[in-house]
Design an enzyme around this catalytic site. Structure first.
Site, short mmCIF file in Angstrom:
data_model
loop_
_atom_site.label_atom_id
_atom_site.label_comp_id
_atom_site.label_asym_id
_atom_site.label_seq_id
_atom_site.Cartn_x
_atom_site.Cartn_y
_atom_site.Cartn_z
N THR A 124 0.96 -1.12 0.07
CA THR A 124 -0.06 -0.12 0.07
C THR A 124 0.89 1.39 0.04
O THR A 124 1.94 1.17 0.54
CB THR A 124 -0.94 -0.09 1.28
OG1 THR A 124 -1.21 1.18 1.39
CG2 THR A 124 -0.08 -0.19 2.51
N ASP A 125 0.08 2.41 -0.40
CA ASP A 125 1.03 3.44 -0.41
C ASP A 125 1.12 4.27 1.06
O ASP A 125 2.11 5.05 1.20
CB ASP A 125 0.45 4.68 -1.37
CG ASP A 125 -1.03 4.86 -0.77
OD1 ASP A 125 -1.40 4.56 0.17
OD2 ASP A 125 -1.70 5.79 -1.48
N GLU A 126 0.24 3.55 1.94
CA GLU A 126 0.70 4.17 3.48
C GLU A 126 1.84 3.83 3.81
O GLU A 126 2.10 4.43 4.77
CB GLU A 126 -0.78 3.44 4.17
CG GLU A 126 -2.06 4.07 3.95
CD GLU A 126 -3.20 3.87 4.57
OE1 GLU A 126 -2.92 3.79 5.80
OE2 GLU A 126 -4.42 3.93 4.31
N TYR A 149 -1.68 -0.17 11.33
CA TYR A 149 -1.94 -1.05 9.91
C TYR A 149 -0.97 -0.84 9.06
O TYR A 149 -0.30 -1.60 8.44
CB TYR A 149 -3.16 -0.51 9.24
CG TYR A 149 -3.36 -0.83 7.89
CD1 TYR A 149 -3.54 -2.15 7.39
CD2 TYR A 149 -3.15 0.26 6.96
CE1 TYR A 149 -3.70 -2.25 6.09
CE2 TYR A 149 -3.07 0.12 5.49
CZ TYR A 149 -3.18 -1.28 5.11
OH TYR A 149 -3.17 -1.70 3.56
N LYS A 153 2.10 -3.43 7.52
CA LYS A 153 2.45 -3.55 6.15
C LYS A 153 3.76 -3.22 5.47
O LYS A 153 4.47 -4.00 4.89
CB LYS A 153 1.24 -2.85 5.27
CG LYS A 153 0.01 -2.86 5.30
CD LYS A 153 -0.61 -4.38 4.89
CE LYS A 153 -0.40 -4.48 3.02
NZ LYS A 153 -0.86 -5.52 2.53
P1 NAD Z 1 -10.11 -6.52 2.79
O1 NAD Z 1 -10.20 -6.21 4.01
O2 NAD Z 1 -11.53 -6.41 2.09
O3 NAD Z 1 -10.13 -8.29 2.40
C1 NAD Z 1 -8.90 -8.99 3.10
C2 NAD Z 1 -9.10 -10.30 3.09
O4 NAD Z 1 -8.06 -11.05 3.77
C3 NAD Z 1 -10.65 -11.00 3.62
O5 NAD Z 1 -11.10 -11.68 2.77
C4 NAD Z 1 -9.94 -11.71 4.70
O6 NAD Z 1 -10.84 -12.78 5.25
C5 NAD Z 1 -8.66 -12.05 4.30
N1 NAD Z 1 -7.78 -12.31 5.67
C6 NAD Z 1 -7.41 -11.44 6.38
N2 NAD Z 1 -6.41 -12.25 7.33
C7 NAD Z 1 -6.42 -13.49 7.05
C8 NAD Z 1 -5.44 -14.29 7.46
N3 NAD Z 1 -4.80 -14.34 8.48
N4 NAD Z 1 -5.54 -15.66 6.47
C9 NAD Z 1 -6.31 -15.67 5.39
N5 NAD Z 1 -6.90 -14.57 5.04
C10 NAD Z 1 -7.10 -13.37 5.55
O7 NAD Z 1 -8.94 -6.00 2.00
P2 NAD Z 1 -8.72 -5.25 0.58
O8 NAD Z 1 -9.19 -3.91 0.84
O9 NAD Z 1 -9.26 -6.15 -0.51
O10 NAD Z 1 -7.10 -5.25 0.58
C11 NAD Z 1 -6.48 -6.43 0.03
C12 NAD Z 1 -5.10 -6.00 0.30
O11 NAD Z 1 -4.78 -4.79 -0.74
C13 NAD Z 1 -4.39 -5.82 1.52
O12 NAD Z 1 -3.28 -6.35 1.71
C14 NAD Z 1 -4.39 -4.21 1.53
O13 NAD Z 1 -3.31 -3.82 2.50
C15 NAD Z 1 -3.80 -4.13 0.13
N6 NAD Z 1 -4.43 -2.50 -0.43
C16 NAD Z 1 -5.64 -2.17 -0.22
C17 NAD Z 1 -6.05 -1.02 -0.59
C18 NAD Z 1 -7.51 -0.38 -0.64
O14 NAD Z 1 -7.78 0.65 -0.94
N7 NAD Z 1 -8.43 -1.48 0.00
C19 NAD Z 1 -5.13 -0.09 -1.32
C20 NAD Z 1 -3.74 -0.61 -1.34
C21 NAD Z 1 -3.39 -1.79 -1.13
O1 DAU Z 2 -4.10 4.21 0.59
C1 DAU Z 2 -4.37 2.81 0.46
C2 DAU Z 2 -5.23 2.47 1.74
O2 DAU Z 2 -6.44 2.94 1.51
C3 DAU Z 2 -5.13 0.90 2.12
O3 DAU Z 2 -4.12 0.21 2.30
C4 DAU Z 2 -6.12 0.53 3.05
O4 DAU Z 2 -6.35 -0.73 3.24
C5 DAU Z 2 -7.56 1.25 2.92
O5 DAU Z 2 -8.37 0.84 3.94
C6 DAU Z 2 -7.42 2.74 2.48
O6 DAU Z 2 -7.03 3.42 3.68
P1 DAU Z 2 -7.58 4.86 4.31
O7 DAU Z 2 -7.51 5.09 5.61
O8 DAU Z 2 -7.27 5.92 3.38
O9 DAU Z 2 -9.28 4.47 3.74
P2 DAU Z 2 -10.62 4.73 4.44
O10 DAU Z 2 -11.50 4.42 3.50
O11 DAU Z 2 -10.72 4.00 6.14
O12 DAU Z 2 -10.58 6.18 4.64
C7 DAU Z 2 -10.38 7.07 3.49
C8 DAU Z 2 -10.37 8.64 4.08
O13 DAU Z 2 -11.81 8.99 4.54
C9 DAU Z 2 -9.45 8.75 5.07
O14 DAU Z 2 -8.98 10.09 5.00
C10 DAU Z 2 -10.42 8.77 6.48
C11 DAU Z 2 -12.01 9.45 5.93
N1 DAU Z 2 -12.69 8.52 6.68
C12 DAU Z 2 -12.95 7.45 6.66
C13 DAU Z 2 -14.03 6.94 7.39
C14 DAU Z 2 -14.27 5.26 7.34
C15 DAU Z 2 -13.81 9.81 7.03
O15 DAU Z 2 -13.65 10.79 7.19
N2 DAU Z 2 -14.90 9.17 7.65
C16 DAU Z 2 -15.09 7.52 7.76
O16 DAU Z 2 -16.12 7.10 8.34
#
Ligand code: NAD
Ligand code: DAU
Length: 335
Positions: A124-126, A149, A153
């Site tokens: 992730t970019d985080e 988190y 990562k």
């Molecule tokens: P998500 O939370 O929707 O899904 C995570 C999945 O992993 C779930 O199905 C969960 O059951 C499974 N899981 C969790 N712990 C596990 C374990 N111990 N063993 C097996 N399975 C397990 O997450 P997402 O948003 O789809 O993100 C997927 C990946 O992409 C993550 O690694 C996250 O860090 C990365 N990522 C997410 C975003 C985003 O915006 N959502 C952006 C950049 C990177």
């Molecule tokens: O940048 C990549 C990341 O993006 C991934 O690695 C993470 O898995 C994914 O969850 C996401 O993280 P963020 O913290 O950026 O996403 P989130 O949707 O939780 O929040 C997006 C922005 O919105 C953040 O600035 C917090 C804000 N927010 C979030 C929630 C849930 C609110 O203002 N209100 C809310 O209720």
């Protein structure tokens, strides 16, 4: 093997690969935590006979993982499985260490023992921390994670890096910005706002709503991961982004505009502790070296996404009425 394929991006990736690559079959390993939902993949076995199967299990369970690798003889591993929600990591970090750090090392060890040909770490970019008003994250930006988190990562990324340098493993790492699209769990900003607005519920915006994220449609992320898997250079990191920065409050207003709902639903609530101010990705390496660029405009992507949530009310209502409710109360109703 895809890990975490019952989650948001993993399930989109499985569909994307089965649809676009006839020579790839997939085993989906997922623990089915609160975020894992097999409804995301319902009917897929029938749609792609013999090309997909599901295994329930924990990537942090070493003997289980080694037995699975021995039995299945995977060629490649794409590792999505993680605890992924920043707010949850602030409440309790340990599950993030177990899944994201220990789970990654166990997968790396199994991949080495069973001579996996390619291992792709979905990061992730985080991991880069937070930006001020200007500048972009490049692959050379120092790692400065700010939440439990993102720290977990980052630890995983460093273990992948060490596997390359020490054991010469065939590893690839991608670092993507915020994704949106179908099947995103409604604790994350965009699906939370859409589903709450559809139910005429309050829309919680942290702090002043001026934190900035770079949004990418999940299909573009899936295609980018496939591109890195097929063309990436072992040991390298690839940043993936949408070149699409939005302040949170403007995203919320955009969704309200598409839905025809009033801005009076917006509630400014207590800020997230340690809230990163701005993320913005420089994805030039993906463009110049691998030829990848996003294909969705945000206008098209967000409109389609809002329509998807309108058409899949049953999907998110079942989630919101289940275990999610307790977490929701704990997170928001104390504010
Ligand atoms: P998500 O939370 O929707 O899904 C995570 C999945 O992993 C779930 O199905 C969960 O059951 C499974 N899981 C969790 N712990 C596990 C374990 N111990 N063993 C097996 N399975 C397990 O997450 P997402 O948003 O789809 O993100 C997927 C990946 O992409 C993550 O690694 C996250 O860090 C990365 N990522 C997410 C975003 C985003 O915006 N959502 C952006 C950049 C990177
Ligand atoms: O940048 C990549 C990341 O993006 C991934 O690695 C993470 O898995 C994914 O969850 C996401 O993280 P963020 O913290 O950026 O996403 P989130 O949707 O939780 O929040 C997006 C922005 O919105 C953040 O600035 C917090 C804000 N927010 C979030 C929630 C849930 C609110 O203002 N209100 C809310 O209720």
């Amino acid at each position: 093997m895809v890990t975490g394929g019952a989650g948001f991006i993993g399930s989109n990736f499985i569909y994307h690969v089965l649809k676009n690559r006839n020579d790839i079959n997939i085993c989906n390993l997922d623990k089915l935590t609160y975020a894992g939902n097999l409804e995301n993949l319902s009917g897929i076995e029938g749609q792609y006979p013999g090309r997909y199967h599901f295994v329930k299990g924990d990537i942090a369970d070493e003997s289980f993982v080694h037995t699975l690798f021995e039995t299945e003889q995977f060629d490649e591993v794409v590792h999505f499985a993680a605890e992924s929600h920043v707010d949850r990591s602030i409440h309790s970090a340990t599950p993030f260490i177990m899944a994201n750090v220990l789970g990654t090392q166990i997968l790396l060890d199994a991949s080495r023992k069973f001579a996996i040909k390619k291992y792709l770490q979905v990061s992730t970019d985080e991991v880069y921390g937070s930006l001020g008003e200007t500048g972009y994250f490049t692959e050379e930006t120092p790692l400065q994670p700010n939440s439990p988190y993102s720290a977990s990562k980052t630890a995983a990324d460093l273990l992948v890096r060490a596997a390359f340098h020490t054991h010469h493993m065939p590893v690839l790492t991608t670092r993507c910005s915020n994704n949106y699209g179908p099947f995103q769990f409604p604790e994350k900003l965009i699906p939370l706002i859409i589903s709450n607005a559809l139910a005429d519920k309050a829309l919680p915006v942290y702090g002043d709503g001026m934190n900035i994220r770079d949004w990418l449609h999940v299909t573009d992320h899936c295609e980018a991961i496939l591109t890195v898997l097929e063309k990436g250079k072992f040991g390298e990191v690839y940043n993936i982004g949408g070149n699409n920065e939005w302040a949170n409050i403007n995203i919320v207003k955009k969704i309200l505009e598409i839905l025809g709902k009033p801005e009076s639903l917006i509630r400014f609530v207590k800020d997230r502790p340690g809230h990163d101010q701005r993320y913005a990705i420089d994805a030039l390496k993906m463009k110049n070296e691998l030829g990848w660029e996003p294909s969705y405009t945000f206008e098209k992507g967000i409109t389609e996404t809002v329509e998807w949530y309108i058409g899949h009310k049953d999907w998110w209502e079942r989630i919101k009425s289940g275990a999610y409710t307790d977490y929701y109360k704990n997170q928001y109703e104390k504010n």
